[in-house]
Design an enzyme around this catalytic site. Structure first.
Site, PDB file in Angstrom:
ATOM      1  N   GLN A  32       0.814  -1.218   0.000  1.00  0.00           N
ATOM      2  CA  GLN A  32       0.000   0.000   0.000  1.00  0.00           C
ATOM      3  C   GLN A  32       0.846   1.266   0.000  1.00  0.00           C
ATOM      4  O   GLN A  32       2.041   1.225   0.263  1.00  0.00           O
ATOM      5  CB  GLN A  32      -0.926  -0.008   1.228  1.00  0.00           C
ATOM      6  CG  GLN A  32      -0.214  -0.307   2.545  1.00  0.00           C
ATOM      7  CD  GLN A  32      -1.106  -0.979   3.578  1.00  0.00           C
ATOM      8  OE1 GLN A  32      -2.325  -0.996   3.436  1.00  0.00           O
ATOM      9  NE2 GLN A  32      -0.517  -1.517   4.623  1.00  0.00           N
ATOM     10  N   TYR A  62     -10.740   4.955  19.130  1.00  0.00           N
ATOM     11  CA  TYR A  62     -10.805   3.699  18.382  1.00  0.00           C
ATOM     12  C   TYR A  62     -10.027   2.577  19.062  1.00  0.00           C
ATOM     13  O   TYR A  62     -10.544   1.481  19.279  1.00  0.00           O
ATOM     14  CB  TYR A  62     -10.290   3.947  16.965  1.00  0.00           C
ATOM     15  CG  TYR A  62     -10.164   2.698  16.121  1.00  0.00           C
ATOM     16  CD1 TYR A  62     -11.284   2.132  15.527  1.00  0.00           C
ATOM     17  CD2 TYR A  62      -8.933   2.085  15.929  1.00  0.00           C
ATOM     18  CE1 TYR A  62     -11.170   0.982  14.746  1.00  0.00           C
ATOM     19  CE2 TYR A  62      -8.808   0.946  15.151  1.00  0.00           C
ATOM     20  CZ  TYR A  62      -9.933   0.399  14.568  1.00  0.00           C
ATOM     21  OH  TYR A  62      -9.820  -0.736  13.807  1.00  0.00           O
ATOM     22  N   GLN A  63      -8.786   2.836  19.429  1.00  0.00           N
ATOM     23  CA  GLN A  63      -7.933   1.765  19.981  1.00  0.00           C
ATOM     24  C   GLN A  63      -8.439   1.289  21.330  1.00  0.00           C
ATOM     25  O   GLN A  63      -8.422   0.103  21.622  1.00  0.00           O
ATOM     26  CB  GLN A  63      -6.485   2.225  20.156  1.00  0.00           C
ATOM     27  CG  GLN A  63      -6.006   3.238  19.174  1.00  0.00           C
ATOM     28  CD  GLN A  63      -5.304   2.656  17.978  1.00  0.00           C
ATOM     29  OE1 GLN A  63      -5.429   1.473  17.686  1.00  0.00           O
ATOM     30  NE2 GLN A  63      -4.560   3.483  17.289  1.00  0.00           N
ATOM     31  N   GLU A 107       0.258  -8.856  11.326  1.00  0.00           N
ATOM     32  CA  GLU A 107       0.191  -7.666  10.457  1.00  0.00           C
ATOM     33  C   GLU A 107       0.817  -8.032   9.114  1.00  0.00           C
ATOM     34  O   GLU A 107       1.876  -8.646   9.075  1.00  0.00           O
ATOM     35  CB  GLU A 107       0.930  -6.495  11.137  1.00  0.00           C
ATOM     36  CG  GLU A 107       1.326  -5.334  10.241  1.00  0.00           C
ATOM     37  CD  GLU A 107       0.147  -4.574   9.636  1.00  0.00           C
ATOM     38  OE1 GLU A 107      -0.707  -4.091  10.380  1.00  0.00           O
ATOM     39  OE2 GLU A 107       0.101  -4.467   8.383  1.00  0.00           O
ATOM     40  N   ASP A 138      -0.259 -12.476   6.021  1.00  0.00           N
ATOM     41  CA  ASP A 138      -1.652 -12.190   5.703  1.00  0.00           C
ATOM     42  C   ASP A 138      -2.502 -12.914   6.762  1.00  0.00           C
ATOM     43  O   ASP A 138      -2.391 -14.126   6.937  1.00  0.00           O
ATOM     44  CB  ASP A 138      -1.959 -12.708   4.300  1.00  0.00           C
ATOM     45  CG  ASP A 138      -3.412 -12.466   3.909  1.00  0.00           C
ATOM     46  OD1 ASP A 138      -4.217 -12.039   4.761  1.00  0.00           O
ATOM     47  OD2 ASP A 138      -3.739 -12.705   2.732  1.00  0.00           O
ATOM     48  N   ALA A 139      -3.333 -12.149   7.441  1.00  0.00           N
ATOM     49  CA  ALA A 139      -4.092 -12.731   8.554  1.00  0.00           C
ATOM     50  C   ALA A 139      -5.049 -13.828   8.100  1.00  0.00           C
ATOM     51  O   ALA A 139      -5.359 -14.740   8.874  1.00  0.00           O
ATOM     52  CB  ALA A 139      -4.849 -11.636   9.289  1.00  0.00           C
ATOM     53  N   ASP A 157      -8.251  -5.371  13.878  1.00  0.00           N
ATOM     54  CA  ASP A 157      -7.989  -3.941  13.686  1.00  0.00           C
ATOM     55  C   ASP A 157      -7.417  -3.793  12.285  1.00  0.00           C
ATOM     56  O   ASP A 157      -6.233  -3.573  12.096  1.00  0.00           O
ATOM     57  CB  ASP A 157      -6.976  -3.472  14.743  1.00  0.00           C
ATOM     58  CG  ASP A 157      -6.533  -2.044  14.510  1.00  0.00           C
ATOM     59  OD1 ASP A 157      -7.251  -1.296  13.831  1.00  0.00           O
ATOM     60  OD2 ASP A 157      -5.451  -1.678  15.009  1.00  0.00           O
ATOM     61  N   TYR A 226     -12.594   9.618  11.201  1.00  0.00           N
ATOM     62  CA  TYR A 226     -13.047   8.518  10.330  1.00  0.00           C
ATOM     63  C   TYR A 226     -14.257   8.994   9.532  1.00  0.00           C
ATOM     64  O   TYR A 226     -14.986   9.883   9.977  1.00  0.00           O
ATOM     65  CB  TYR A 226     -13.389   7.272  11.160  1.00  0.00           C
ATOM     66  CG  TYR A 226     -12.180   6.482  11.637  1.00  0.00           C
ATOM     67  CD1 TYR A 226     -10.932   6.634  11.039  1.00  0.00           C
ATOM     68  CD2 TYR A 226     -12.286   5.578  12.683  1.00  0.00           C
ATOM     69  CE1 TYR A 226      -9.830   5.908  11.476  1.00  0.00           C
ATOM     70  CE2 TYR A 226     -11.187   4.842  13.135  1.00  0.00           C
ATOM     71  CZ  TYR A 226      -9.958   5.013  12.523  1.00  0.00           C
ATOM     72  OH  TYR A 226      -8.881   4.298  12.954  1.00  0.00           O
TER      73      TYR A 226
HETATM   74  N1  AAT Z   1      -4.979   0.981  14.533  1.00  0.00           N
HETATM   75  C1  AAT Z   1      -5.721   1.758  13.599  1.00  0.00           C
HETATM   76  C2  AAT Z   1      -5.312   1.594  12.219  1.00  0.00           C
HETATM   77  C3  AAT Z   1      -5.751   0.634  11.387  1.00  0.00           C
HETATM   78  S1  AAT Z   1      -4.470  -0.160  10.721  1.00  0.00           S
HETATM   79  C4  AAT Z   1      -4.985  -1.501   9.830  1.00  0.00           C
HETATM   80  C5  AAT Z   1      -3.794  -2.407   9.535  1.00  0.00           C
HETATM   81  O1  AAT Z   1      -4.297  -3.623   8.956  1.00  0.00           O
HETATM   82  C6  AAT Z   1      -2.754  -1.859   8.554  1.00  0.00           C
HETATM   83  O2  AAT Z   1      -1.511  -1.763   9.186  1.00  0.00           O
HETATM   84  C7  AAT Z   1      -2.730  -2.897   7.409  1.00  0.00           C
HETATM   85  O3  AAT Z   1      -1.438  -3.107   6.879  1.00  0.00           O
HETATM   86  C8  AAT Z   1      -3.262  -4.134   8.127  1.00  0.00           C
HETATM   87  N2  AAT Z   1      -3.837  -5.162   7.243  1.00  0.00           N
HETATM   88  C9  AAT Z   1      -4.599  -4.982   6.142  1.00  0.00           C
HETATM   89  N3  AAT Z   1      -4.907  -6.156   5.577  1.00  0.00           N
HETATM   90  C10 AAT Z   1      -4.334  -7.120   6.327  1.00  0.00           C
HETATM   91  C11 AAT Z   1      -4.276  -8.551   6.242  1.00  0.00           C
HETATM   92  N4  AAT Z   1      -4.879  -9.204   5.248  1.00  0.00           N
HETATM   93  N5  AAT Z   1      -3.583  -9.220   7.194  1.00  0.00           N
HETATM   94  C12 AAT Z   1      -2.959  -8.557   8.206  1.00  0.00           C
HETATM   95  N6  AAT Z   1      -2.981  -7.210   8.331  1.00  0.00           N
HETATM   96  C13 AAT Z   1      -3.647  -6.500   7.405  1.00  0.00           C
HETATM   97  C14 AAT Z   1      -7.195   0.383  11.085  1.00  0.00           C
HETATM   98  C15 AAT Z   1      -7.927   1.634  10.760  1.00  0.00           C
HETATM   99  C16 AAT Z   1      -9.395   1.463  10.476  1.00  0.00           C
HETATM  100  C17 AAT Z   1      -9.865   2.485   9.477  1.00  0.00           C
HETATM  101  C18 AAT Z   1     -11.337   2.625   9.445  1.00  0.00           C
HETATM  102  N7  AAT Z   1     -11.789   3.443   8.345  1.00  0.00           N
END
Ligand code: AAT
Length: 290
Positions: A32, A62-63, A107, A138-139, A157, A226
Site C-alpha cells: 500500500q 478507536y484503539q 500484520e 496475511d491474517a 484492527d 473517520y
Molecule cells: N490501529 C488503527 C489503524 C488501522 S491499521 C490496519 C492495519 O491492517 C494496517 O496496518 C494494514 O497493513 C493491516 N492489514 C490490512 N490487511 C491485512 C491482512 N490481510 N492481514 C494482516 N494485516 C492487514 C485500522 C484503521 C481502520 C480504518 C477505518 N476506516
C-alpha cells in the site's frame, strides 16, 4: 495553507479534508501507499492508500474501544490475537490487562510497523510488551493455520475492505476466527460506519450469526477523523459460556489499579462500554438486532 482531501468510493459524494503543516513521510510498501503528515488540528496522521488510519488526537477512541470492549467482557483473558494493528496502538491497550499471557499480532505490512516506531512512538510502545509475538503475514492465511480454540479474544484492527483487507470481512475468514476461538471466546471486528456501510454491516452480522452461534452485537464510537465521524465494532461470542457484552464482567476500573499504566485512558470506561451498544432506531431496523 495546503490541504489534503480524502475521497473514496466508500464514501461517495463527500470528502474529508485536513490542513497540512508538513509532510513527514511518503512512500510505497509492497502492499500500500503510506503517508504520514503533521496536521494543523489533529497532530500526526497516518494514511494508507488515501484513507486516514489514525490521528494522534483521536486514536484513543478507536484503539481503546476495539481492545477493551472484548477484553472487559470476559473473565481473565489470557491468549489474545490482534489482526492488523501494525501501529501498535491496540497492543498498548491490551497491555493494561494483567491476566493476558500471550499477545499474538498478525500484520501483513512490516513497513507500517517501522513507520509507526519512527513517527508514532506513543502507539508503537505497544510492541515493547514482552507478551507480544509478532507475525508478519496475511491474517487470512495465518488464521487458516491457527490451532483450534487457542484464543480467548481476537481483535480485528484492519483497514477498510479494499486492498489487502478485502478478505477480512468475508465468510472464510470469519469462520476461521470462530474456529481459532475457545468456546465462549470473543471476536471484535472493526465494522465501518452505520451512516455509510449498511450493507457491509448487515452481511457481516448475518455471517457471524451463523458462524459464532453465541451472541452477535454491534457497538459504535465517535472518531472525528473517520468517515462520517463514527466507527462501528462487530462483537460476537462463540457458542459456549454465555457472554453479557452490555455488562462487562471484567470492568476496566478494577484493572486500572493492577497495572501501572504509562498513559491514562482517554475515552473508554464502563459507562461508555454499555452505552456503545445503544443503537439509533434506523440502525436497529437495518441490522434487525431486536
Ligand atoms: N490501529 C488503527 C489503524 C488501522 S491499521 C490496519 C492495519 O491492517 C494496517 O496496518 C494494514 O497493513 C493491516 N492489514 C490490512 N490487511 C491485512 C491482512 N490481510 N492481514 C494482516 N494485516 C492487514 C485500522 C484503521 C481502520 C480504518 C477505518 N476506516
Amino acid at each position: 495553507g495546503k490541504r489534503l482531501y480524502f475521497n473514496n468510493p466508500m464514501w461517495p459524494g463527500e470528502a474529508h479534508s485536513l490542513k497540512v503543516e508538513k509532510i513527514l513521510y511518503q512512500g510505497k510498501s509492497k502492499f500500500q501507499e503510506i503517508l504520514v503528515f503533521e496536521s494543523a488540528a489533529y497532530g500526526k496522521v497516518l494514511v494508507l492508500d488515501g484513507i486516514v488510519q489514525l490521528t494522534e488526537k483521536d486514536e484513543c477512541a478507536y484503539q481503546e474501544m476495539i481492545a477493551h470492549l472484548p477484553l472487559c467482557s470476559i473473565p481473565s483473558p489470557k491468549n489474545v490475537l490482534v489482526v492488523g494493528g501494525g501501529d501498535g496502538g491496540v497492543l498498548r491497550e491490551i497491555s493494561r490487562h494483567s491476566s493476558v499471557k500471550l499477545i499474538d499480532i498478525c500484520e501483513i505490512d512490516e513497513m507500517v510497523i517501522d513507520i509507526s516506531k519512527k513517527f508514532f512512538p506513543d502507539l508503537a510502545v505497544g510492541f515493547e510488551d514482552p507478551r507480544v509475538r509478532l507475525h508478519i503475514a496475511d491474517a487470512a492465511e495465518f488464521l487458516r493455520c491457527a490451532p483450534e480454540g487457542k484464543y480467548d479474544a481476537i481483535i480485528v484492527d484492519s483497514s477498510d475492505p479494499v486492498g489487502p483487507a478485502q478478505e477480512l470481512v468475508e465468510r472464510p475468514f470469519l469462520e476461521s476466527t470462530a474456529r481459532a476461538l475457545r468456546p465462549g471466546g470473543v471476536l471484535c471486528n472493526m465494522a465501518e460506519s452505520m451512516w455509510l456501510h449498511t450493507h457491509l454491516i448487515q452481511d457481516m452480522i448475518a455471517i457471524c450469526r451463523e458462524t459464532f452461534k453465541g451472541s452477535v452485537h454491534y457497538a459504535w464510537a465517535n472518531v472525528p477523523t473517520y468517515p462520517s465521524g463514527v466507527i462501528g465494532f462487530l462483537i460476537c461470542s462463540k457458542e459456549g459460556p454465555a457472554v453479557d457484552f452490555l455488562n462487562p464482567v471484567n470492568p476496566i476500573e478494577k484493572l486500572e489499579g493492577a497495572v501501572k499504566p504509562r498513559r491514562e485512558l482517554k475515552f473508554y470506561n464502563s459507562d461508555i462500554h454499555t452505552a456503545a451498544f445503544a443503537l439509533p432506531s434506523f440502525v436497529k431496523r437495518e441490522v434487525k438486532l431486536l
